[in-house]
Design an enzyme around this catalytic site. Sequence first.
Site, PDB file in Angstrom:
ATOM      1  N   GLU A 154       0.798  -1.231   0.000  1.00 60.56           N
ATOM      2  CA  GLU A 154       0.000   0.000   0.000  1.00 60.56           C
ATOM      3  C   GLU A 154       0.826   1.275   0.000  1.00 60.56           C
ATOM      4  OE1 GLU A 154      -0.984  -2.663   1.521  1.00 60.56           O
ATOM      5  OE2 GLU A 154      -3.108  -2.903   1.014  1.00 60.56           O
TER       6      GLU A 154
ATOM      7  N   HIS B 134     -10.313  -5.197  10.685  1.00 60.23           N
ATOM      8  CA  HIS B 134     -10.911  -4.927   9.379  1.00 60.23           C
ATOM      9  C   HIS B 134     -12.195  -4.118   9.473  1.00 60.23           C
ATOM     10  CE1 HIS B 134      -8.196  -8.232   8.362  1.00 60.23           C
ATOM     11  NE2 HIS B 134      -8.294  -7.848   7.109  1.00 60.23           N
TER      12      HIS B 134
END
Lengths: 396, 374
Positions: free
Chosen positions: A126, A195
Amino acid sequence: MHFLVANEILYCIEDYCIKAFCKLRTSRSSLTEDRSKMASIRCFLRSGKSAVSVVLRREFSKTSPAAVQVNVRDALNQAMDEELERDEKVFLLGEEVAQYDGAYKVSRGLWKKYGDKRIIDTPITEMGFAGIAVGAAFAGLRPICEFMTWNFSMQAIDQVINSAAKTYYMSAGAQPVPIVFRGPNGSSAGVAAQHSQCFAAWYGHCPGLKVVSPWNSEDARGLLKAAIRDNNPVVFLENELMYGVPFDLSEEVMHKDFVLPIGKAKVERQGTHITLVSHSRCVGFCLDAAAVLAKEGVECEVVNLRTIRPLDVETIEASVMKTGHLVTVEGGWPQYGVGAEICARIMEGPAFNYLDAPAVRVTGVDIPMPYAKILEDHSVPQIKDIIFTVKKVLNM
Amino acid sequence: GIFVTSGRSMVASSRSYADFTPEKVDLHRLEEGPPLTATLTREEGLKYYRTMQTIRRMELKADQLYKQKIIRGFCHLYDGQEACAVGIEGGITLSDHLITAYRAHGYTLTRGGTVREIMAELTGRRGGIAKGKGGSMHMYTKNFYGGNGIVGAQVPLGAGVALACKYLGNDQLCVSLYGDGAANQGQIFETYNMSSLWKLPIIFICENNQYGMGTSVERSSASTEYYKRGDYIPGLRVDGMDVLCVREATKFAADHCRSGKGPILMELQTYRYHGHSMSDPGVSYRTREEIQEVRSKSDPISMLKDRMLSNNMASIEELKEIDIAVRKEIEDAAQFATTDPEPPLDDLCSHIFANDQPFEVRAATPWTKLTSTS
């Protein structure tokens, strides 16, 4: 991640059922009936949502003559497709966006149509690919950088804030950064603590960013097109649980150049007794709560923020000045959150004098998200929490 | 050493400096490297000399102004490393792209900025290259993306610029610089990976000045062979104090990129005379003797000067004239930088968003009304 496979299966079944229903529909059956049936099937597939709430939501999301029914996923997909077609500088990069059709199928079909140059699968890095996306924006391209979920953006947050958000200012206007960062934000279902975080407050804190949080398909379509056309860094917070939810979209909304203004909230439901301000999935819960409260004679005005930053405080103020009561509703944690900002702004502005009671927030519970269903259900604001809070604020 | 010809005579220039020496270019995954001979024309020599001297004098003036507290905050000076910025620019063109970290004043100059606007940015005035909004670490020109304060972040940014070059098919490339301290950053390895996968036209350049702040390379890096750290990326290491070595290596790297072979990595062995920044005297982690030795044996400007003089490419008087002209330019710039007014308060909130309508910005208190314009 096994939850992705399970969700995929759900999407396929849902799509199949919707298509099956569309074929079965005759001129005799009403739109409402059909939507109820589809809603029930969806309820069956996604246990944990109350059937009542889903049916009610369908009724209140009706708009004037619907051209077509589009779910949020397809609205996002179509928006990207149209913008990719419109401007060849637009491209999409992220994990699994190309050959996998997107982890949540939001970019389905785009790679087949546009190829490797414009739809780019990245490695699981990322920080690196967010930096590459920002650099591409520096040099004149218009990247859409997908984070598989916004949780993973923490790996790259330096590039979003220090490289994207601040550069136009630091360069005194010499270097604009026309980039969109998008992906699902907030809690999903059963994906546990790492998450499930909501990043609206974190990114909403930073000058130089625009932060958008759509609720329904019209929001998703209009705001994503606006974000892609915007010459500034936009953080686009989607919601995984909304992807499969269909909404009616009028011809006007389906037009290729339909955009919604970033920074403008929408009053989804007029009311006189109390103002509910929310964003993303919680807007639906507010509408559901409003429907229940209406039966008891309480008319809630529901404001859909649509944009977290810049915050449309004028629309909220106008509503509060009308109703005299304010409740904010969000999925994120309470401390230093979106609701906290709204309450502070109302305190500091003209609407304070119209408040008949303190403004109050309904938020996610201040804990990391647990896994067990019963615990998870109690970690997020439920419709009953909204109803309870409204009654408390109205002293009922 | 490098053989230099002015067209009139061939001379081997040799230089010995124990720690720095590449008598040859070190290669990694390359069959052959840049040529060991280079041609330096008189014009080029004078240009490189003047530019390096300008950077040197500008940085020393910044040192002065900082000690007088006219420059504040961070100030990372480039004196000693001039051959890198000037040599690199000699190997690419202004339509190529470049990005570096915070030791950026030299690059701002080679990339088209003027001394006036660089110094006025350091002193935070409205005539600064970023109108006083950026400061030492955030200066931009066309095809120059700063000036970046976060160690290592500029490297993926540079790969993004390179991606745009490839995407747009314009045959341009991007030079992405970082230091020995940044060389261990994870995001740089992520960038190596994606640049190689996608064959981006990027030249990674590690300016190895032996110290990341106060930590020597031996203490920070398990492998100090930075030109090999790209693993599958071909690499070369050259003497960063020799402007011709840097130029030839850059030309070689640029050819590699433009031929579609993908990324390449250059390590420039160089040295900074100042400490890491103006708040670092620079002698607690290295010896004054070491600094002095580099100055006397490997100073990039002296080396070029000696080379030109011994080849009769210029006279001492000529070079002295350049020195005087440079001094004057710096003095004028410093004068401007110290007398130009600070930015107007109206500018406080401007440049938040591009192409937007003016909007209200929250001030320190709820009653103050501030407006942002694009």
